[in-house]
Design an enzyme around this catalytic site. Structure first.
Site, short mmCIF file in Angstrom:
data_model
loop_
_atom_site.label_atom_id
_atom_site.label_comp_id
_atom_site.label_asym_id
_atom_site.label_seq_id
_atom_site.Cartn_x
_atom_site.Cartn_y
_atom_site.Cartn_z
N CYS A 17 -2.29 9.94 -6.48
CA CYS A 17 -3.47 9.61 -5.66
C CYS A 17 -4.53 10.69 -5.85
CB CYS A 17 -3.12 9.50 -4.18
SG CYS A 17 -4.62 9.17 -3.21
N LYS A 68 0.86 -1.19 0.00
CA LYS A 68 0.00 0.00 0.00
C LYS A 68 0.90 1.24 0.00
CE LYS A 68 -3.50 2.77 0.59
NZ LYS A 68 -4.31 3.12 -0.59
O1 RRO Z 1 -5.71 5.37 -0.93
C1 RRO Z 1 -6.35 5.85 -1.90
O2 RRO Z 1 -7.37 6.54 -1.77
C2 RRO Z 1 -5.87 5.65 -3.28
C3 RRO Z 1 -4.58 5.86 -3.66
BR1 RRO Z 1 -3.21 6.26 -2.47
C4 RRO Z 1 -4.24 5.78 -5.04
O3 RRO Z 1 -3.09 5.98 -5.48
N1 RRO Z 1 -5.23 5.50 -5.92
C5 RRO Z 1 -6.51 5.27 -5.53
O4 RRO Z 1 -7.38 5.00 -6.37
N2 RRO Z 1 -6.81 5.34 -4.19
#
Ligand code: RRO
Length: 297
Positions: free
Chosen positions: A120, A42
């Site tokens: 993100c 993650k």
């Molecule tokens: O954690 C998120 O909300 C998230 C991330 Br870091 C990302 O890079 N892409 C996404 O769709 N959700």
């Protein structure tokens, strides 16, 4: 089915997409014993991060929407996990402020590659770095002048030829090892009944799954052509749920691929099934022979 990604041998070209089945120790352990060729963590920050309010994930037959808000256990946890893994391990680092990214990178250990997430879409009040060319360039300049790490970039989807060219020019200025294309389609909307399906940002979130595949393939293809004269590898991500989907990403130029929404929906058993399907498309060729060989008129 084995591939070399940035000089690292993978038993096969499949891995999870960051954010999917890779936040907790149990999930990472599942990936570790699955048939994936690598593990991606993650996206992590310097410290534990709770993320956005619930509900923050929803899926339907065509794909998913999420606004997780980068919930994660902190860099120390993902670094330590690297001690246990039995396959190549990519630590994803979330690019929030430059100061935090620099501090986080100091703590990254026990990994094979770093995937710097500059895309993100779900941090409230923070635009996606990958869409701001000036800021992206400045950011990479600072990072690569301080660190000599094996860093790749997770990019947002681009849509206009000029943006592909601009991003490729920026990437070529730095020793970027790979790019992962694409992150979710930012700020989409999927309804549930008469309302939104997730709570944060009035229901807006990153879209994954079938919705993404044509855009992901176009991004792989465009960057493959623009980065041909470099040794930067491309990891395809978007809409993969079958061997045929993987094959299409490889034809467009991907060296390896990541599976997101489909993994969340079906669990880690999908890797074995998809590999089996892929072998029928590949036949007795190597993946190297197929890569980039998209037929055009
Ligand atoms: O954690 C998120 O909300 C998230 C991330 Br870091 C990302 O890079 N892409 C996404 O769709 N959700």
């Amino acid at each position: 089915m084995s591939v070399s990604l940035c000089g690292i041998e993978l038993s096969n070209c499949l891995m999870n997409a960051s954010g999917c089945w890779c936040r907790t120790e149990e999930e990472l352990d599942d990936l570790n014993i699955s048939q994936s060729g690598a593990i991606v963590s993650k996206s992590c920050t310097l410290h534990y991060r709770k993320g956005n309010e619930n509900p923050r994930y929803h899926d339907n037959e065509l794909g998913s929407i999420n606004s997780m808000g980068m919930p994660n256990e902190g860099v120390d946890f993902y670094s330590k996990y690297g001690l246990h893994r039995r396959k190549p391990y990519i630590i994803s680092v979330g690019a929030l402020s430059i100061d935090e990214t620099l501090k986080t990178l100091e703590f990254v250990k026990n990994y094979d590659l770093i995937e710097l997430n500059v895309s993100c879409p779900n941090i409230v009040g923070k635009p996606q770095l990958g869409y701001d060319m000036v800021e992206l360039d400045r950011y990479l300049d600072i990072i690569f002048s301080r660190f000599n790490l094996k860093i790749g970039l997770k990019l947002p989807p681009y849509f206009d030829p000029i943006h592909f060219e601009q991003v490729a020019e920026i990437i070529k200025k730095y020793p970027v090892k790979f790019i992962t294309v694409i992150n979710s389609l930012g700020n989409g909307l999927i309804l549930k009944g008469d309302g939104v399906s997730i709570a944060p940002k009035g229901g807006l979130g990153g879209i994954g799954g079938d919705y993404c595949k044509p855009i992901a393939l176009a991004n792989v293809r465009q960057f493959y052509q623009l980065l041909k004269d470099t040794d930067i590898d491309i990891i395809g991500c978007g809409g993969i749920k079958s061997g045929r989907d993987v094959y299409e990403h490889i034809l467009c130029g991907a060296t390896a691929v990541q599976i997101g929404t489909h993994l969340v929906k079906t669990g880690t058993g999908c890797f074995g099934r998809i590999l089996n399907e892929l072998s029928k498309y590949v036949g007795d060729k190597s993946l190297n022979e197929i890569r980039g060989k998209l037929k055009v008129y």
